[in-house]
Design a protein around this motif. Sequence first.
Motif, PDB file in Angstrom:
ATOM      1  N   VAL A 148       0.847  -1.201   0.000  1.00  0.00           N
ATOM      2  CA  VAL A 148       0.000   0.000   0.000  1.00  0.00           C
ATOM      3  C   VAL A 148       0.877   1.244   0.000  1.00  0.00           C
ATOM      4  CG1 VAL A 148      -1.872   1.220   1.143  1.00  0.00           C
ATOM      5  CG2 VAL A 148      -1.822  -1.271   1.201  1.00  0.00           C
ATOM      6  N   TRP A 149       1.969   1.232   0.756  1.00  0.00           N
ATOM      7  CA  TRP A 149       2.916   2.354   0.712  1.00  0.00           C
ATOM      8  C   TRP A 149       3.501   2.500  -0.690  1.00  0.00           C
ATOM      9  CZ3 TRP A 149       2.579   5.898   4.164  1.00  0.00           C
ATOM     10  CH2 TRP A 149       2.276   5.596   5.498  1.00  0.00           C
ATOM     11  N   TRP A 150       3.725   1.376  -1.363  1.00  0.00           N
ATOM     12  CA  TRP A 150       4.215   1.397  -2.743  1.00  0.00           C
ATOM     13  C   TRP A 150       3.237   2.148  -3.650  1.00  0.00           C
ATOM     14  CZ3 TRP A 150       2.046  -1.285  -7.052  1.00  0.00           C
ATOM     15  CH2 TRP A 150       2.864  -1.394  -8.184  1.00  0.00           C
ATOM     16  N   HIS A 151       1.959   1.890  -3.470  1.00  0.00           N
ATOM     17  CA  HIS A 151       0.963   2.609  -4.265  1.00  0.00           C
ATOM     18  C   HIS A 151       1.056   4.115  -4.022  1.00  0.00           C
ATOM     19  CE1 HIS A 151      -1.578  -0.165  -6.494  1.00  0.00           C
ATOM     20  NE2 HIS A 151      -1.393  -1.043  -5.522  1.00  0.00           N
ATOM     21  N   LYS A 152       1.236   4.482  -2.780  1.00  0.00           N
ATOM     22  CA  LYS A 152       1.355   5.905  -2.470  1.00  0.00           C
ATOM     23  C   LYS A 152       2.595   6.495  -3.148  1.00  0.00           C
ATOM     24  CE  LYS A 152       0.855   9.166   1.325  1.00  0.00           C
ATOM     25  NZ  LYS A 152       0.605   9.344   2.763  1.00  0.00           N
ATOM     26  N   ALA A 153       3.693   5.743  -3.133  1.00  0.00           N
ATOM     27  CA  ALA A 153       4.910   6.213  -3.787  1.00  0.00           C
ATOM     28  C   ALA A 153       4.704   6.393  -5.294  1.00  0.00           C
ATOM     29  CB  ALA A 153       6.052   5.230  -3.525  1.00  0.00           C
ATOM     30  N   LEU A 154       3.947   5.472  -5.920  1.00  0.00           N
ATOM     31  CA  LEU A 154       3.671   5.611  -7.356  1.00  0.00           C
ATOM     32  C   LEU A 154       2.946   6.915  -7.657  1.00  0.00           C
ATOM     33  CD1 LEU A 154       2.497   2.070  -8.554  1.00  0.00           C
ATOM     34  CD2 LEU A 154       4.797   3.043  -8.563  1.00  0.00           C
ATOM     35  N   MET A 155       2.039   7.281  -6.779  1.00  0.00           N
ATOM     36  CA  MET A 155       1.287   8.516  -6.997  1.00  0.00           C
ATOM     37  C   MET A 155       2.199   9.736  -6.886  1.00  0.00           C
ATOM     38  SD  MET A 155      -2.045   7.367  -4.808  1.00  0.00           S
ATOM     39  CE  MET A 155      -2.966   5.904  -5.240  1.00  0.00           C
ATOM     40  N   HIS A 156       3.075   9.723  -5.896  1.00  0.00           N
ATOM     41  CA  HIS A 156       4.035  10.826  -5.773  1.00  0.00           C
ATOM     42  C   HIS A 156       4.959  10.873  -6.990  1.00  0.00           C
ATOM     43  CE1 HIS A 156       3.082  12.347  -1.797  1.00  0.00           C
ATOM     44  NE2 HIS A 156       3.070  11.121  -1.309  1.00  0.00           N
ATOM     45  N   LEU A 157       5.342   9.707  -7.494  1.00  0.00           N
ATOM     46  CA  LEU A 157       6.215   9.666  -8.665  1.00  0.00           C
ATOM     47  C   LEU A 157       5.526  10.281  -9.874  1.00  0.00           C
ATOM     48  CD1 LEU A 157       8.837   8.762 -10.025  1.00  0.00           C
ATOM     49  CD2 LEU A 157       7.778   6.528 -10.418  1.00  0.00           C
ATOM     50  N   ASP A 158       4.253   9.975 -10.067  1.00  0.00           N
ATOM     51  CA  ASP A 158       3.535  10.521 -11.213  1.00  0.00           C
ATOM     52  C   ASP A 158       3.458  12.048 -11.138  1.00  0.00           C
ATOM     53  OD1 ASP A 158       2.071   9.753 -13.657  1.00  0.00           O
ATOM     54  OD2 ASP A 158       0.407  10.798 -12.689  1.00  0.00           O
ATOM     55  N   LEU A 159       3.460  12.573  -9.919  1.00  0.00           N
ATOM     56  CA  LEU A 159       3.411  14.025  -9.722  1.00  0.00           C
ATOM     57  C   LEU A 159       4.799  14.655  -9.718  1.00  0.00           C
ATOM     58  CD1 LEU A 159       0.652  14.151  -6.953  1.00  0.00           C
ATOM     59  CD2 LEU A 159       0.395  14.722  -9.376  1.00  0.00           C
ATOM     60  N   GLY A 160       5.832  13.827  -9.928  1.00  0.00           N
ATOM     61  CA  GLY A 160       7.185  14.346  -9.979  1.00  0.00           C
ATOM     62  C   GLY A 160       7.808  14.637  -8.633  1.00  0.00           C
ATOM     63  N   GLN A 161       7.216  14.111  -7.569  1.00  0.00           N
ATOM     64  CA  GLN A 161       7.698  14.382  -6.209  1.00  0.00           C
ATOM     65  C   GLN A 161       8.704  13.299  -5.807  1.00  0.00           C
ATOM     66  OE1 GLN A 161       3.899  14.436  -4.244  1.00  0.00           O
ATOM     67  NE2 GLN A 161       3.311  16.410  -5.134  1.00  0.00           N
ATOM     68  N   VAL A 162       9.876  13.354  -6.432  1.00  0.00           N
ATOM     69  CA  VAL A 162      10.873  12.297  -6.313  1.00  0.00           C
ATOM     70  C   VAL A 162      11.403  12.163  -4.894  1.00  0.00           C
ATOM     71  CG1 VAL A 162      13.161  11.555  -7.074  1.00  0.00           C
ATOM     72  CG2 VAL A 162      11.507  12.433  -8.747  1.00  0.00           C
ATOM     73  N   ASP A 163      11.638  13.277  -4.225  1.00  0.00           N
ATOM     74  CA  ASP A 163      12.153  13.208  -2.857  1.00  0.00           C
ATOM     75  C   ASP A 163      11.195  12.437  -1.948  1.00  0.00           C
ATOM     76  OD1 ASP A 163      14.387  14.594  -3.593  1.00  0.00           O
ATOM     77  OD2 ASP A 163      13.718  16.521  -2.791  1.00  0.00           O
ATOM     78  N   ARG A 164       9.910  12.649  -2.143  1.00  0.00           N
ATOM     79  CA  ARG A 164       8.912  11.946  -1.343  1.00  0.00           C
ATOM     80  C   ARG A 164       8.922  10.454  -1.676  1.00  0.00           C
ATOM     81  NH1 ARG A 164       7.037  10.616   2.986  1.00  0.00           N
ATOM     82  NH2 ARG A 164       4.789  10.408   3.305  1.00  0.00           N
ATOM     83  N   VAL A 165       9.109  10.120  -2.932  1.00  0.00           N
ATOM     84  CA  VAL A 165       9.170   8.710  -3.346  1.00  0.00           C
ATOM     85  C   VAL A 165      10.346   8.010  -2.662  1.00  0.00           C
ATOM     86  CG1 VAL A 165       9.492   7.137  -5.288  1.00  0.00           C
ATOM     87  CG2 VAL A 165       8.102   9.204  -5.576  1.00  0.00           C
ATOM     88  N   LEU A 166      11.505   8.615  -2.712  1.00  0.00           N
ATOM     89  CA  LEU A 166      12.689   8.007  -2.116  1.00  0.00           C
ATOM     90  C   LEU A 166      12.552   7.893  -0.602  1.00  0.00           C
ATOM     91  CD1 LEU A 166      15.457   9.733  -4.251  1.00  0.00           C
ATOM     92  CD2 LEU A 166      14.694   7.356  -4.399  1.00  0.00           C
TER      93      LEU A 166
END
Length: 456
Positions: free
Chosen positions: A236-254
């Motif tokens: 589920v956290w992975w799904h959240k990271a995918l959403m941040h990635l689509d928005l270009g929020q790379v720091d949040r993804v990492l």
Amino acid sequence: MKQDLFGQMNSLHTAEGAEAWNGVLLGFMAHAAVTPEHLAAALTAEPEFALGHAVKGLFTVLLGRREVLEVAREALVSAQTAAQGGISVREQLYIDALRFWLDGQPTHSVQCFEHILRVHPEDTLAMKLSHATRFVLGDCSGMRRSIERVMPSYAPDHPGRGYLLGCHAFALEETGAYDKAEIAGRQALWMVSDDAWGLHAVAHVHDMTGNAKTGLDWLAGREDAWAHCNNFRYHVWWHKALMHLDLGQVDRVLDLYDTEIRKDRTDDYRDISNAASLLMRLELDGVNVGNRWEELADLSAARTEDGSLIFADLHYLLALTGQRRDEAAVTMLRRIHSDAESGSGDMAERMASPGASAAEGLVAFGDGNFDEAFKHLALSRPHMQAAGGSHAQRDVFERITIDAGLRAGRLDAVEEILDDRRQKRGGREDNYASRRRALIQAGRGSGSDICSVPAE
């Protein structure tokens, strides 16, 4: 005989055993971390409980790991021995399902679960096991048919109805009924607040329809719905990271990768899949992921001979190619070909197609041979559903195919894939696709056959 909370009669004799068994049922529905403890308690109270042993074995084979199959085989022997004392036809079918799984024929296991459901449509355990097995097999249409067949038997106050709706939501999403899926998932979570599967089905809807911000809004404040989970919480956290990635929020993804997705650095194939696919997505977008491939590659290098699931093997390959573990990657590639040529049963068929060609494509991509990578990945693409998992999980292979084609200058072919990808997503696109379309236009505008894509 004791009746469980879903209304099914089981060969149990003690109140303690029945209570622990209900804990198993609810725990399995909610992907709860405490489920194995309930199962251990049930078998301690009722060591001759054949169904309990069968379910232990079924839970084990769903782990997709060769080294634990001996545990499942022992569970089968215990179940068969206990069954000699007399059990119901329903309970025997669970034992048969385990035997088929261990024989490499999980499609026959599904038939056992469906046999149970024809006679006992309110057996939520059989419903969920059929759903889980079909998920591994990539049978999303079957998931939906199975649930919709039994749905009329679930009264509004049935203890399993919320979990049924969560499974229905996921099946609807995987078959492209996105609006219906969101409604079903929201209703499921309203009925049972710990239905992480239903919650994650709605997250899938937002991923597939390119609504990352809405998806983040959906997950925000609902952490309690997955905090109790086993390793499913990482997903589920992975799904959240995918959403941040689509928005270009790379720091949040990492940050999510380090603090949640790989917090515990387990070697479960599902956790490695989450991590490897996320790192690959980041690298395809030109992000330097540092040394994060290293621990995944170490774990994957130890699994080159596993061969339980092609879905797992392909993600191990992602990790091996991501870290440039060429020798291990070649070893796994050879083993996949060997399994495809010499094996039998459902898993061997999937090793052959889409497995062998997809694996060749991933290794070629890692080697920088993009034309060869595109050739193999495009060949496997129509069959990737059979690898199992969800559309969102398999999308990493779609992205690698697209980027291989772009780097090989196959602009028209890539555009066709993007068009097909958009059609499967209800006519909507995410930012990944929009950026690739822009690259295609730039490549055509420059008069070049080669489109510049961020490299590793």
